[in-house]
Scaffold this motif. Sequence first.
Motif, mmCIF file in Angstrom:
data_model
loop_
_atom_site.group_PDB
_atom_site.id
_atom_site.type_symbol
_atom_site.label_atom_id
_atom_site.label_comp_id
_atom_site.label_asym_id
_atom_site.label_seq_id
_atom_site.Cartn_x
_atom_site.Cartn_y
_atom_site.Cartn_z
ATOM 1 N N SER A 138 -125.868 15.024 -17.702
ATOM 2 C CA SER A 138 -125.732 14.075 -16.604
ATOM 3 C C SER A 138 -124.314 13.527 -16.581
ATOM 4 C CB SER A 138 -126.724 12.922 -16.772
ATOM 5 O OG SER A 138 -128.049 13.391 -16.744
ATOM 6 N N SER A 139 -123.734 13.457 -15.382
ATOM 7 C CA SER A 139 -122.419 12.856 -15.211
ATOM 8 C C SER A 139 -122.558 11.361 -14.981
ATOM 9 C CB SER A 139 -121.693 13.476 -14.010
ATOM 10 O OG SER A 139 -121.258 14.787 -14.271
ATOM 11 N N ARG A 140 -121.762 10.583 -15.703
ATOM 12 C CA ARG A 140 -121.623 9.155 -15.424
ATOM 13 C C ARG A 140 -120.194 8.923 -14.967
ATOM 14 N NH1 ARG A 140 -125.570 5.623 -17.030
ATOM 15 N NH2 ARG A 140 -124.061 3.916 -17.267
ATOM 16 N N ARG A 141 -120.042 8.790 -13.652
ATOM 17 C CA ARG A 141 -118.720 8.626 -13.066
ATOM 18 C C ARG A 141 -118.393 7.137 -12.965
ATOM 19 N NH1 ARG A 141 -118.655 12.802 -7.901
ATOM 20 N NH2 ARG A 141 -119.629 14.587 -8.953
ATOM 21 N N VAL A 142 -117.250 6.770 -13.486
ATOM 22 C CA VAL A 142 -116.802 5.380 -13.440
ATOM 23 C C VAL A 142 -115.663 5.294 -12.421
ATOM 24 C CG1 VAL A 142 -115.785 3.489 -14.753
ATOM 25 C CG2 VAL A 142 -117.431 5.050 -15.844
ATOM 26 N N PRO A 143 -115.812 4.470 -11.384
ATOM 27 C CA PRO A 143 -114.786 4.428 -10.330
ATOM 28 C C PRO A 143 -113.404 4.071 -10.862
ATOM 29 C CG PRO A 143 -116.781 3.289 -9.611
ATOM 30 C CD PRO A 143 -116.954 3.590 -11.079
ATOM 31 N N ASN A 144 -112.397 4.704 -10.281
ATOM 32 C CA ASN A 144 -111.018 4.365 -10.612
ATOM 33 C C ASN A 144 -110.728 2.908 -10.250
ATOM 34 O OD1 ASN A 144 -110.517 6.994 -11.419
ATOM 35 N ND2 ASN A 144 -109.414 7.571 -9.564
ATOM 36 N N THR A 145 -109.688 2.372 -10.841
ATOM 37 C CA THR A 145 -109.237 1.038 -10.477
ATOM 38 C C THR A 145 -108.633 1.049 -9.066
ATOM 39 O OG1 THR A 145 -106.999 1.373 -11.334
ATOM 40 C CG2 THR A 145 -108.685 0.588 -12.893
ATOM 41 N N ALA A 146 -108.319 -0.116 -8.563
ATOM 42 C CA ALA A 146 -107.692 -0.212 -7.244
ATOM 43 C C ALA A 146 -106.327 0.442 -7.214
ATOM 44 C CB ALA A 146 -107.585 -1.676 -6.832
ATOM 45 N N THR A 147 -105.730 0.627 -8.375
ATOM 46 C CA THR A 147 -104.427 1.288 -8.454
ATOM 47 C C THR A 147 -104.560 2.748 -8.881
ATOM 48 O OG1 THR A 147 -104.165 0.346 -10.683
ATOM 49 C CG2 THR A 147 -103.117 -0.815 -8.843
ATOM 50 N N HIS A 148 -105.761 3.319 -8.725
ATOM 51 C CA HIS A 148 -106.022 4.759 -8.850
ATOM 52 C C HIS A 148 -105.977 5.280 -10.282
ATOM 53 C CE1 HIS A 148 -105.513 4.538 -4.526
ATOM 54 N NE2 HIS A 148 -104.303 4.039 -4.714
ATOM 55 N N GLY A 149 -106.191 4.389 -11.258
ATOM 56 C CA GLY A 149 -106.203 4.811 -12.648
ATOM 57 C C GLY A 149 -107.567 4.649 -13.287
ATOM 58 N N HIS A 150 -107.668 5.041 -14.553
ATOM 59 C CA HIS A 150 -108.902 4.884 -15.318
ATOM 60 C C HIS A 150 -109.191 3.404 -15.576
ATOM 61 C CE1 HIS A 150 -108.533 9.119 -15.909
ATOM 62 N NE2 HIS A 150 -109.298 9.210 -16.977
ATOM 63 N N ASP A 151 -110.439 3.027 -15.393
ATOM 64 C CA ASP A 151 -110.902 1.692 -15.765
ATOM 65 C C ASP A 151 -111.543 1.818 -17.149
ATOM 66 O OD1 ASP A 151 -112.148 -0.757 -16.089
ATOM 67 O OD2 ASP A 151 -112.805 -0.900 -13.995
ATOM 68 N N LEU A 152 -110.722 1.759 -18.180
ATOM 69 C CA LEU A 152 -111.218 2.027 -19.526
ATOM 70 C C LEU A 152 -112.270 1.027 -19.999
ATOM 71 C CD1 LEU A 152 -108.103 3.325 -21.496
ATOM 72 C CD2 LEU A 152 -109.944 4.638 -20.438
ATOM 73 N N PRO A 153 -112.147 -0.275 -19.719
ATOM 74 C CA PRO A 153 -113.239 -1.177 -20.112
ATOM 75 C C PRO A 153 -114.566 -0.793 -19.469
ATOM 76 C CG PRO A 153 -111.260 -2.441 -19.667
ATOM 77 C CD PRO A 153 -110.978 -1.037 -19.233
ATOM 78 N N ALA A 154 -114.545 -0.422 -18.202
ATOM 79 C CA ALA A 154 -115.778 -0.007 -17.528
ATOM 80 C C ALA A 154 -116.292 1.311 -18.094
ATOM 81 C CB ALA A 154 -115.539 0.124 -16.025
ATOM 82 N N MET A 155 -115.391 2.203 -18.474
ATOM 83 C CA MET A 155 -115.825 3.460 -19.083
ATOM 84 C C MET A 155 -116.484 3.218 -20.430
ATOM 85 S SD MET A 155 -112.676 6.038 -18.051
ATOM 86 C CE MET A 155 -113.378 7.449 -18.911
ATOM 87 N N ALA A 156 -115.912 2.304 -21.222
ATOM 88 C CA ALA A 156 -116.529 1.976 -22.512
ATOM 89 C C ALA A 156 -117.908 1.374 -22.305
ATOM 90 C CB ALA A 156 -115.627 1.012 -23.288
ATOM 91 N N ALA A 157 -118.052 0.519 -21.276
ATOM 92 C CA ALA A 157 -119.339 -0.101 -20.987
ATOM 93 C C ALA A 157 -120.359 0.919 -20.487
ATOM 94 C CB ALA A 157 -119.166 -1.217 -19.958
ATOM 95 N N ALA A 158 -119.880 2.037 -19.920
ATOM 96 C CA ALA A 158 -120.781 3.068 -19.393
ATOM 97 C C ALA A 158 -121.358 3.962 -20.482
ATOM 98 C CB ALA A 158 -120.044 3.930 -18.365
ATOM 99 N N VAL A 159 -120.831 3.880 -21.681
ATOM 100 C CA VAL A 159 -121.337 4.695 -22.790
ATOM 101 C C VAL A 159 -122.705 4.168 -23.207
ATOM 102 C CG1 VAL A 159 -120.960 5.375 -25.187
ATOM 103 C CG2 VAL A 159 -119.031 5.324 -23.583
ATOM 104 N N THR A 160 -123.679 5.069 -23.277
ATOM 105 C CA THR A 160 -125.037 4.711 -23.677
ATOM 106 C C THR A 160 -125.444 5.533 -24.898
ATOM 107 O OG1 THR A 160 -126.217 6.407 -22.396
ATOM 108 C CG2 THR A 160 -125.546 4.401 -21.210
ATOM 109 N N GLY A 161 -126.680 5.344 -25.301
ATOM 110 C CA GLY A 161 -127.198 6.125 -26.419
ATOM 111 C C GLY A 161 -127.309 7.603 -26.120
ATOM 112 N N GLN A 162 -127.264 7.971 -24.822
ATOM 113 C CA GLN A 162 -127.335 9.382 -24.436
ATOM 114 C C GLN A 162 -125.951 10.014 -24.251
ATOM 115 O OE1 GLN A 162 -129.596 7.006 -22.833
ATOM 116 N NE2 GLN A 162 -130.770 7.686 -24.620
ATOM 117 N N THR A 163 -124.902 9.224 -24.332
ATOM 118 C CA THR A 163 -123.554 9.750 -24.117
ATOM 119 C C THR A 163 -123.114 10.581 -25.316
ATOM 120 O OG1 THR A 163 -122.972 7.798 -22.801
ATOM 121 C CG2 THR A 163 -121.164 9.162 -23.603
ATOM 122 N N ARG A 164 -122.665 11.778 -25.042
ATOM 123 C CA ARG A 164 -122.178 12.646 -26.107
ATOM 124 C C ARG A 164 -120.666 12.883 -26.014
ATOM 125 N NH1 ARG A 164 -123.777 11.874 -29.661
ATOM 126 N NH2 ARG A 164 -123.281 13.845 -30.708
#
Length: 366
Positions: A138-164
């Motif tokens: 399964s893909s968990r897509r985390v939206p880019n920031t308003a300045t078109h970059g990675h939102d690393l805090p949101a990506m870290a928060a998107a990690v679950t027990g199923q994330t590999r």
Amino acid sequence: MTGGPMPPSLGLTRADLDALPSYVPGRSPVDVARELGLPEAIKLASNEVPYGPLPGVVEAVAQAAASTHRYPDMGVLALRAALAERLGVAAERIVTGCGSVALCEHLVRATCLPGDEVVYSWRSFEAYPIIAATTAASSRRVPNTATHGHDLPAMAAAVTGQTRLVLVCNPNNPTGTSVRRAELDRFLDAVPDDVLVVLDEAYKEFVTDAEVPDGLAAYGDRPNVVVLRTLSKAWGLAGLRVGYLVAHPEVASAVRKVATPFGTNALAQAAALAALDQADEVRRRCDLVIAERARVTDAVRRLVPGVPDSQANFVWLPLGERAVPFGAACESRGVIVRPFAGDGVRVTIGTPAENDAFLAAAEAAL
């Protein structure tokens, strides 16, 4: 079959792939020139370096071609040894493949079972959702920031027990934005040790921001970090497809188990070895691209608001719904760019003359 509705499915392949978009390559300049009745067209859609093969590469390929009736070295021993010496790592940590994108696919195979999750920023490299789907992950897509970059805090928060596996494209394709050392440090500290983080550094050679880390130098000692790189871009081997990864030996061994046998062909191995002897020339060519990147960025900012700084060999025009019409308008003038519907347009940095042609087309289009 062309035109008309798609025929009903035969039910012979996975139904979930029907909703998956296909990877879109840049259009052929020969085809576009023929359609427009022009002597030639300019292709700025595929992030290629425009200066031709590096010295010695064509000769190495020609020599290797005499043995194409033989299988290549499946262990890629000579190339891995050369890369190991260049990078200062053990050869057992290196795996090569048919471009870094193939190695990314192998990493997903090596880590994910059906139902596991792959986290990545979006928009990012368009192959990521395709790669995830190859293992029914399964893909968990985390939206880019308003300045078109990675939102690393949101990506870290998107990690679950199923994330590999988590993919961090740095610099990001197609936006050219990058993440810096301090934010990447915090992100890696937040990701659990049993989740693999892949730093996709396909455009590393074009980075000029001193705060953007070399993933291998900064994080190569972390067992759950893999660094992906390619010789297709700065090293000019796009037509032969040579990529490599550096990982913990256990991870590298697992990737080799799932990789396609003989995935780095004999011509590619020979070309890569010859290319690696040309580090000074690669640096010279990258500096030319970087100078033109600055010029093109300044010019397009007068036409398009919000163009981000790029650390890659392309620039991103955040045109939103105007992306596809803009791409068509440029193509009608013989300049092929890469629109992403609803988001923006990626434009590869070419020669000064090619870039001038793009800027003229862009001004006319806008």
